[in-house]
Scaffold this motif. Structure first.
Motif, PDB file in Angstrom:
ATOM      1  N   SER A  92       0.838  -1.208   0.000  1.00  0.00           N
ATOM      2  CA  SER A  92       0.000   0.000   0.000  1.00  0.00           C
ATOM      3  C   SER A  92       0.870   1.253   0.000  1.00  0.00           C
ATOM      4  CB  SER A  92      -0.927   0.007   1.206  1.00  0.00           C
ATOM      5  OG  SER A  92      -1.872  -1.022   1.117  1.00  0.00           O
ATOM      6  N   ILE A  93       1.883   1.262   0.835  1.00  0.00           N
ATOM      7  CA  ILE A  93       2.765   2.434   0.914  1.00  0.00           C
ATOM      8  C   ILE A  93       3.567   2.593  -0.378  1.00  0.00           C
ATOM      9  CG2 ILE A  93       4.779   3.389   2.116  1.00  0.00           C
ATOM     10  CD1 ILE A  93       3.510   2.179   4.711  1.00  0.00           C
ATOM     11  N   ILE A  94       4.053   1.501  -0.929  1.00  0.00           N
ATOM     12  CA  ILE A  94       4.794   1.569  -2.195  1.00  0.00           C
ATOM     13  C   ILE A  94       3.904   2.106  -3.316  1.00  0.00           C
ATOM     14  CG2 ILE A  94       5.830   0.130  -4.012  1.00  0.00           C
ATOM     15  CD1 ILE A  94       6.975  -1.620  -1.686  1.00  0.00           C
ATOM     16  N   ILE A  95       2.677   1.637  -3.378  1.00  0.00           N
ATOM     17  CA  ILE A  95       1.759   2.089  -4.434  1.00  0.00           C
ATOM     18  C   ILE A  95       1.405   3.563  -4.254  1.00  0.00           C
ATOM     19  CG2 ILE A  95      -0.563   1.801  -5.392  1.00  0.00           C
ATOM     20  CD1 ILE A  95      -0.220  -1.247  -4.782  1.00  0.00           C
ATOM     21  N   ILE A  96       1.168   3.989  -3.007  1.00  0.00           N
ATOM     22  CA  ILE A  96       0.891   5.413  -2.758  1.00  0.00           C
ATOM     23  C   ILE A  96       2.072   6.254  -3.240  1.00  0.00           C
ATOM     24  CG2 ILE A  96       0.633   7.178  -0.962  1.00  0.00           C
ATOM     25  CD1 ILE A  96      -0.976   5.090   0.654  1.00  0.00           C
ATOM     26  N   ALA A  97       3.282   5.844  -2.881  1.00  0.00           N
ATOM     27  CA  ALA A  97       4.476   6.602  -3.292  1.00  0.00           C
ATOM     28  C   ALA A  97       4.617   6.621  -4.810  1.00  0.00           C
ATOM     29  CB  ALA A  97       5.722   6.007  -2.639  1.00  0.00           C
ATOM     30  N   LEU A 150       2.318   6.172  -7.158  1.00  0.00           N
ATOM     31  CA  LEU A 150       1.268   6.987  -7.771  1.00  0.00           C
ATOM     32  C   LEU A 150       1.528   8.481  -7.592  1.00  0.00           C
ATOM     33  CD1 LEU A 150      -1.959   4.978  -6.855  1.00  0.00           C
ATOM     34  CD2 LEU A 150      -0.962   5.289  -9.135  1.00  0.00           C
ATOM     35  N   SER A 151       1.948   8.857  -6.405  1.00  0.00           N
ATOM     36  CA  SER A 151       2.219  10.273  -6.132  1.00  0.00           C
ATOM     37  C   SER A 151       3.374  10.784  -6.990  1.00  0.00           C
ATOM     38  CB  SER A 151       2.531  10.485  -4.651  1.00  0.00           C
ATOM     39  OG  SER A 151       1.412  10.135  -3.871  1.00  0.00           O
ATOM     40  N   ILE A 152       4.438  10.011  -7.072  1.00  0.00           N
ATOM     41  CA  ILE A 152       5.585  10.407  -7.901  1.00  0.00           C
ATOM     42  C   ILE A 152       5.169  10.458  -9.375  1.00  0.00           C
ATOM     43  CG2 ILE A 152       7.857   9.668  -8.735  1.00  0.00           C
ATOM     44  CD1 ILE A 152       8.305   8.556  -5.831  1.00  0.00           C
ATOM     45  N   SER A 202      -2.755  15.881 -14.942  1.00  0.00           N
ATOM     46  CA  SER A 202      -2.741  15.135 -13.686  1.00  0.00           C
ATOM     47  C   SER A 202      -3.629  13.902 -13.826  1.00  0.00           C
ATOM     48  CB  SER A 202      -3.260  16.038 -12.569  1.00  0.00           C
ATOM     49  OG  SER A 202      -3.127  15.428 -11.326  1.00  0.00           O
ATOM     50  N   LEU A 203      -3.244  12.833 -13.165  1.00  0.00           N
ATOM     51  CA  LEU A 203      -4.036  11.604 -13.187  1.00  0.00           C
ATOM     52  C   LEU A 203      -5.172  11.735 -12.168  1.00  0.00           C
ATOM     53  CD1 LEU A 203      -1.061   9.080 -13.267  1.00  0.00           C
ATOM     54  CD2 LEU A 203      -2.489   9.790 -15.195  1.00  0.00           C
ATOM     55  N   ALA A 204      -6.395  11.651 -12.638  1.00  0.00           N
ATOM     56  CA  ALA A 204      -7.559  11.879 -11.779  1.00  0.00           C
ATOM     57  C   ALA A 204      -7.715  10.831 -10.686  1.00  0.00           C
ATOM     58  CB  ALA A 204      -8.823  11.920 -12.631  1.00  0.00           C
ATOM     59  N   CYS A 205      -7.278   9.630 -10.951  1.00  0.00           N
ATOM     60  CA  CYS A 205      -7.525   8.539 -10.007  1.00  0.00           C
ATOM     61  C   CYS A 205      -6.524   8.484  -8.859  1.00  0.00           C
ATOM     62  CB  CYS A 205      -7.532   7.210 -10.751  1.00  0.00           C
ATOM     63  SG  CYS A 205      -5.919   6.768 -11.425  1.00  0.00           S
ATOM     64  N   VAL A 206      -5.424   9.220  -8.933  1.00  0.00           N
ATOM     65  CA  VAL A 206      -4.359   9.108  -7.937  1.00  0.00           C
ATOM     66  C   VAL A 206      -4.855   9.461  -6.540  1.00  0.00           C
ATOM     67  CG1 VAL A 206      -2.137  10.069  -7.189  1.00  0.00           C
ATOM     68  CG2 VAL A 206      -2.467   9.382  -9.556  1.00  0.00           C
ATOM     69  N   GLY A 207      -5.556  10.560  -6.406  1.00  0.00           N
ATOM     70  CA  GLY A 207      -6.054  10.970  -5.091  1.00  0.00           C
ATOM     71  C   GLY A 207      -7.002   9.945  -4.500  1.00  0.00           C
ATOM     72  N   GLU A 208      -7.863   9.417  -5.333  1.00  0.00           N
ATOM     73  CA  GLU A 208      -8.847   8.440  -4.864  1.00  0.00           C
ATOM     74  C   GLU A 208      -8.183   7.127  -4.436  1.00  0.00           C
ATOM     75  OE1 GLU A 208     -12.392   6.884  -7.305  1.00  0.00           O
ATOM     76  OE2 GLU A 208     -12.892   8.948  -6.730  1.00  0.00           O
ATOM     77  N   VAL A 209      -7.294   6.611  -5.259  1.00  0.00           N
ATOM     78  CA  VAL A 209      -6.601   5.364  -4.921  1.00  0.00           C
ATOM     79  C   VAL A 209      -5.753   5.565  -3.668  1.00  0.00           C
ATOM     80  CG1 VAL A 209      -4.875   3.682  -5.696  1.00  0.00           C
ATOM     81  CG2 VAL A 209      -6.633   4.473  -7.286  1.00  0.00           C
ATOM     82  N   SER A 210      -5.103   6.722  -3.562  1.00  0.00           N
ATOM     83  CA  SER A 210      -4.297   7.008  -2.371  1.00  0.00           C
ATOM     84  C   SER A 210      -5.168   7.035  -1.115  1.00  0.00           C
ATOM     85  CB  SER A 210      -3.551   8.331  -2.529  1.00  0.00           C
ATOM     86  OG  SER A 210      -2.595   8.233  -3.557  1.00  0.00           O
TER      87      SER A 210
END
Length: 176
Positions: free
Chosen positions: A19-24, A26-28, A40-48
């Motif tokens: 989960s932490i790796i994916i958050i990082a 996606l954010s990067i 900007s990728l719209a789904c990043v905030g939601e998935v995070s």
């Protein structure tokens, strides 16, 4: 019990790490997309947000399994080993029951969210599926606290978690 503890530990560590790796990642990735490509990728905030729910509630159980939960020990530290053990059994038993009660409330909330057909705005994911990690985390925490009770009832030492003894470092006055 050792096998149950090890299985739960592996599942928790896997979920937390990924989960932490994916958050990082996606954010990067989102920062790179914004800086280099202008979008900007719209789904990043939601998935995070979804993964933060996973990290928070599975992390609750993982912290309990490592004996890393907050403890207020002013009274506890003044007791002898026998009373510390008794207190540890009482505290962990009550905490396990509290975790189960909170899991029950979480399931009620999930039923409401499911009844209302609430979905996430971008990915259109039914939110009750994401919120299932909340009672899962509470149930895993209850198991961890229950395992601590079991360890304290069956072992001669005092344990703050199934695998962590209650130990204090002794320091000499004046040492840094």
């Amino acid at each position: 019990m050792n096998k149950l503890f090890a299985i739960i530990q592996r599942i928790e560590a896997f979920l937390l790490a990924w989960s932490i790796i994916i958050i990082a990642a996606l954010s990067i990735g989102n920062v790179v997309c914004r800086a280099l490509f202008g979008f900007s990728l719209a789904c990043v905030g939601e998935v995070s947000q979804f993964l933060i729910i996973v990290v928070t509630f599975i992390g609750l159980s993982y912290a309990a399994s490592q004996g890393r939960h907050i403890r207020m020990t002013a009274l506890y530290d003044q007791l002898n080993r026998r009373w510390r053990k008794i207190m540890m059994v009482i505290i962990n038993s009550l905490t396990a029951l509290l975790m189960l009660l909170l899991a029950g409330y979480a399931f009620e909330y999930i039923n409401t969210v499911r009844f209302l057909d609430t979905i996430s705005p971008v990915l259109q994911v039914p939110l009750y599926l994401i919120y299932l990690f909340v009672p899962l985390g509470f149930i895993l925490s209850a198991i961890q606290y229950g395992l601590t009770v079991f360890r304290n009832l069956t072992a001669p030492d005092v344990y703050i978690s199934y695998s962590q003894k209650d130990e204090y470092e002794t320091t000499v006055v004046g040492e840094v």
